[in-house]
Design a protein around this motif. Structure first.
Motif, PDB file in Angstrom:
ATOM      1  N   VAL A 164      -1.293   1.912   8.959  1.00 26.96           N
ATOM      2  CA  VAL A 164      -2.741   1.853   8.813  1.00 26.96           C
ATOM      3  C   VAL A 164      -3.214   0.439   9.141  1.00 26.96           C
ATOM      4  O   VAL A 164      -3.148  -0.467   8.319  1.00 26.96           O
ATOM      5  N   GLU A 168       1.132  14.445   0.543  1.00 27.01           N
ATOM      6  CA  GLU A 168       1.094  14.043   1.950  1.00 27.01           C
ATOM      7  C   GLU A 168       1.516  15.180   2.886  1.00 27.01           C
ATOM      8  O   GLU A 168       0.884  15.406   3.908  1.00 27.01           O
ATOM      9  N   ALA A 196      -1.814   8.491   8.950  1.00 32.15           N
ATOM     10  CA  ALA A 196      -1.274   7.620   9.989  1.00 32.15           C
ATOM     11  C   ALA A 196      -0.052   6.916   9.431  1.00 32.15           C
ATOM     12  O   ALA A 196       0.005   6.611   8.242  1.00 32.15           O
ATOM     13  N   LYS A 197       0.905   6.680  10.288  1.00 25.44           N
ATOM     14  CA  LYS A 197       2.133   6.007   9.845  1.00 25.44           C
ATOM     15  C   LYS A 197       1.844   4.559   9.495  1.00 25.44           C
ATOM     16  O   LYS A 197       2.409   4.009   8.562  1.00 25.44           O
ATOM     17  N   CYS A 237       0.852  -1.189   0.000  1.00 22.63           N
ATOM     18  CA  CYS A 237       0.000   0.000   0.000  1.00 22.63           C
ATOM     19  C   CYS A 237       0.889   1.240   0.000  1.00 22.63           C
ATOM     20  O   CYS A 237       2.008   1.215   0.516  1.00 22.63           O
ATOM     21  N   GLY A 238       0.371   2.330  -0.523  1.00 21.60           N
ATOM     22  CA  GLY A 238       1.051   3.630  -0.450  1.00 21.60           C
ATOM     23  C   GLY A 238       2.454   3.575  -1.045  1.00 21.60           C
ATOM     24  O   GLY A 238       2.674   3.029  -2.138  1.00 21.60           O
ATOM     25  N   THR A 239       3.386   4.125  -0.310  1.00 23.17           N
ATOM     26  CA  THR A 239       4.771   4.184  -0.778  1.00 23.17           C
ATOM     27  C   THR A 239       5.325   2.790  -1.053  1.00 23.17           C
ATOM     28  O   THR A 239       6.074   2.587  -2.013  1.00 23.17           O
ATOM     29  N   SER A 240       4.948   1.836  -0.229  1.00 17.45           N
ATOM     30  CA  SER A 240       5.460   0.470  -0.429  1.00 17.45           C
ATOM     31  C   SER A 240       4.989  -0.098  -1.763  1.00 17.45           C
ATOM     32  O   SER A 240       5.715  -0.843  -2.430  1.00 17.45           O
ATOM     33  N   SER A 286       6.040  -3.988   3.216  1.00 16.35           N
ATOM     34  CA  SER A 286       5.456  -3.123   4.244  1.00 16.35           C
ATOM     35  C   SER A 286       6.535  -2.637   5.190  1.00 16.35           C
ATOM     36  O   SER A 286       7.200  -3.449   5.842  1.00 16.35           O
ATOM     37  N   GLN A 287       6.695  -1.321   5.259  1.00 15.77           N
ATOM     38  CA  GLN A 287       7.655  -0.766   6.199  1.00 15.77           C
ATOM     39  C   GLN A 287       7.324  -1.232   7.611  1.00 15.77           C
ATOM     40  O   GLN A 287       8.159  -1.791   8.304  1.00 15.77           O
ATOM     41  N   SER A 288       6.087  -0.971   8.022  1.00 11.60           N
ATOM     42  CA  SER A 288       5.683  -1.259   9.410  1.00 11.60           C
ATOM     43  C   SER A 288       5.491  -2.748   9.653  1.00 11.60           C
ATOM     44  O   SER A 288       5.634  -3.223  10.774  1.00 11.60           O
ATOM     45  N   GLY A 289       5.121  -3.461   8.599  1.00 15.12           N
ATOM     46  CA  GLY A 289       4.785  -4.879   8.767  1.00 15.12           C
ATOM     47  C   GLY A 289       3.439  -5.075   9.446  1.00 15.12           C
ATOM     48  O   GLY A 289       3.104  -6.176   9.885  1.00 15.12           O
ATOM     49  N   THR A 320       0.401  -3.171   8.202  1.00 14.38           N
ATOM     50  CA  THR A 320      -0.696  -2.615   7.405  1.00 14.38           C
ATOM     51  C   THR A 320      -1.777  -3.678   7.182  1.00 14.38           C
ATOM     52  O   THR A 320      -1.496  -4.761   6.666  1.00 14.38           O
ATOM     53  N   VAL A 348       5.841  10.438   9.124  1.00 12.01           N
ATOM     54  CA  VAL A 348       4.726   9.691   8.520  1.00 12.01           C
ATOM     55  C   VAL A 348       4.983   9.465   7.029  1.00 12.01           C
ATOM     56  O   VAL A 348       4.733   8.393   6.488  1.00 12.01           O
ATOM     57  N   SER A 368       6.931   8.340   4.136  1.00  9.15           N
ATOM     58  CA  SER A 368       8.015   7.365   4.061  1.00  9.15           C
ATOM     59  C   SER A 368       9.114   7.823   3.097  1.00  9.15           C
ATOM     60  O   SER A 368       8.827   8.261   1.984  1.00  9.15           O
TER      61      SER A 368
END
Ligand code: G6P
Length: 612
Positions: free
Chosen positions: A609, A492, A606-607, A305-308, A352-355, A357, A403, A405
């Motif tokens: 989601v 953003e 949100a950083k 999603c998003g930047t990823s 996924s940066q956060s892992g 999402t 937020v 990336s």
């Protein structure tokens, strides 16, 4: 997105909780609150708006005078159900005032539960789905909090990460998880609970991650873990390897600026030990495919999603071009719901940066369910996607707090290039070509440094466009995903309406919007397709739109006739996305700074989601 923190120990709980919430601010939120328990009394403070406001409210409140409150819970809320006001903020109290809870995630059947509770005379005061859960826990309570929690959770559909306490059992916190992360930090004579490691690392490195349907009971005797049937379980204690300084912005005005400047070292960490010059390939232990396995891969599906997802598109191009394997990138939420064709011969790469999402995680589960080989490409060690995919590659980019990336994107692309290289060498790429690509990947930090060195020049360009309301980014080939990412960065953080388009696509509609006040960022790097993109930039110019030309060093003549120029180093097409995106990150950053925007925590974003 929402953040949870909990504390049980000997120190003043309210201070640790508010500080923990401050450390999770970057996730994005619009209200916050804390609750502590002391001498059988629950103290609660909530505030719409920023943590600073919450801190001021806590100072001088009952909570502040609770010097000896050694346990409590806190929350930052990113509104989903109901406006970001004080009533809807967490922690939520039940109607009797004896139970208090914080919740991340979404209770999907909350209306049904609410109606059921109402029949028993229990009414909710907020518009949230979360409050329903604490009311249900209170309703299920007989004499044991964890039993009430598991009873209530069995009736719930949706996702949750919760921490709850009650004045009926004052020495206890209960945490549980399904779909929303909960990590438990084990300190010296204290236990911390959080949805995000950043709230825990200042206090301890030893952590346990809850799995779905785990429940943790925290008392003075330590942490005990159970499943929802109350059978004891155990979870491994792991050491969190993030450095506390990495989560502070130091001398930089913003985390985003710091993280952009960290990119050379972040990329170095991402590629360290992974390039095999002798064999002209990449060593990626998380993708331990034999050449035979590689030969059998039918297709690579990249989800994110998003930047990823934008990074994934660069990966799609590289895998097809180098390895000759059909590759597709897909928005994770679409992948999840449109019943995609996936076979056991497909390799699904979840980025996924956060892992954490929610949509990407759901796509992983869908791909696994359909038998594909699934790999994760995550930054946060121990995150849900990293654990559920079981195999994959960590970015090692360090914590990304801004937020928007930045370093995660460049490290994702670097890792995807190595993945493409490994797959290509297992199939059709000759050794000497692999070796040459290794050399270019090794040079990525230096190429990025060259762009960062132009920070002031890019700032000067940015300031000329800071008053604009709309912008377009155009590119082709490997620079098409960069145009998408450049536009995403600008919208953003600066709130300028920006769109990324394939350079050829602009005239199929968006060109109608061009006027003197609509700048075009044209990616005119010296790679195949440049002349055609130049033609498209000329079309924009002819309609009076100002053009910022991004050109390759040594090829500055390309920018002649356009309004402004940004120069990026010369490199092969597949390498170009990384230095080019860094130039666009700086451009967006300086435009946003000139507009006085809240760069690290843009409104509504949100950083991570964690809801669909
Ligand atoms: C949010 C963030 C974006 C990020 C996206 C995917 O929207 O604001 O910066 O690209 O989520 O996040 P992930 O952690 O899965 O890479």
């Amino acid at each position: 997105m929402c953040g949870i923190v909990g504390y049980f120990g000997k120190r003043k709980a309210s201070e640790i909780l508010v500080d923990g919430l401050r450390r999770m601010e970057y996730r994005g939120y619009d209200s916050a609150g804390v609750a502590c328990l002391h001498d059988g009394v629950i103290g609660l403070v909530k505030n719409p708006g920023k943590i600073k406001g919450l801190r001021e409210k806590v100072d001088g409140s009952d909570l502040d005078s609770m010097q000896h409150a050694h346990l409590g819970i806190g929350h930052t809320r990113w509104a989903t159900h109901g406006a970001p006001n004080e009533v809807n903020a967490h922690p939520h109290l039940d109607a009797s005032g004896h139970f208090v809870m914080v919740h991340n995630g979404i209770i999907e059947n909350y209306k049904e539960i609410k109606a059921g509770l109402s029949q028993h005379g229990i009414e909710c005061v907020s518009e949230t789905d979360s409050e329903v859960l604490v009311q249900l826990i209170a309703y299920c309570y007989k004499d044991n909090l964890e039993k009430a929690v598991s009873e209530a959770l069995k009736k719930v559909k949706g996702t949750y990460g919760i921490v709850v306490l009650t004045d009926k059992e004052p020495g206890k916190l209960v945490a549980a998880r399904c779909g929303s992360p909960i990590v438990i930090g084990l300190g010296a004579e204290e236990t911390l609970i959080a949805s995000d490691a950043s709230a825990i690392i200042p206090h301890t490195r030893d952590a346990m991650y809850l799995e779905d349907y785990d429940m943790a009971v925290i008392t003075a005797d330590g942490v005990k873990m159970f499943d929802l049937q109350h059978a004891p379980i155990s979870r491994e204690v792991t050491e969190m390897d993030w450095d506390i300084d990495a989560a502070e912005k130091g001398e930089y005005a913003h985390f985003m600026l710091k993280e952009m400047f960290e990119q050379p070292s972040a990329i170095r960490n991402a590629i360290r030990g992974r390039l095999d010059f002798e064999m002209g390939t990449a060593i990626l232990s998380g993708l331990d495919f034999s050449p035979r396995d590689t030969a059998q891969i039918n297709r690579v599906l990249v989800v994110g999603c998003g930047t990823s997802m934008n990074a994934g598109m660069v990966g799609e191009y590289a895998i097809e071009e180098m390895a000759g394997i059909p590759a597709e990138v897909e928005q994770a939420a679409e992948f999840r719901y449109r019943n995609p064709i996936v076979t056991p011969l497909d390799l699904v790469v979840a980025i996924s940066q956060s892992g954490e999402t929610a949509d990407t995680l759901a796509a992983v589960r869908e791909a696994k369910h359909k038998g594909a080989v699934v790999a994760g490409l995550c930054n946060v060690v121990g995150s849900t996607i990293a654990r559920e995919t079981g195999r994959g590659i960590y970015l090692h980019a360090g914590p990304e707090i801004g937020v928007a990336s930045t370093k995660a994107f460049t490290c994702q692309v670097a890792v995807l290039l190595m993945m493409a290289l490994k797959l290509a060498r297992g199939r059709r790429m000759p050794r000497h070509q692999g070796e040459e690509l290794c050399r270019w990947i090794e040079r990525l930090p230096e190429l990025v440094e060259k762009v960062l060195a132009q920070n002031e020049a890019i700032k000067a360009v940015a300031e000329k466009y800071a008053d604009k309301q709309n912008a377009f980014f155009i590119g082709r080939g490997y620079l098409y995903p960069v145009a998408l990412e450049g536009a995403l960065k600008l919208k953003e953080i600066s709130y300028i309406h920006a769109e990324g388009y394939h350079a050829a696509e602009l005239k199929h509609g968006p060109i109608a919007l061009l006027e003197e006040t609509t700048p075009i960022v044209a990616l005119l790097n010296n790679i195949p397709g440049k002349e055609k993109t130049m033609g498209n930039a000329e079309e924009c110019k002819a309609r009076k739109a100002p053009v910022i030309a991004v050109v390759t060093e040594g090829d500055e003549a390309t920018a002649e006739g356009f309004d402004d120029m940004i120069v990026v180093p010369d490199c092969p097409p597949c390498i170009a996305p990384i230095p080019t995106v860094v130039a666009l990150q700086l451009l967006s950053y300086h435009i946003a700074a000139a507009r006085g925007c809240e760069i690290d925590q843009p409104r509504n974003l949100a950083k991570s989601v964690t809801v669909e």
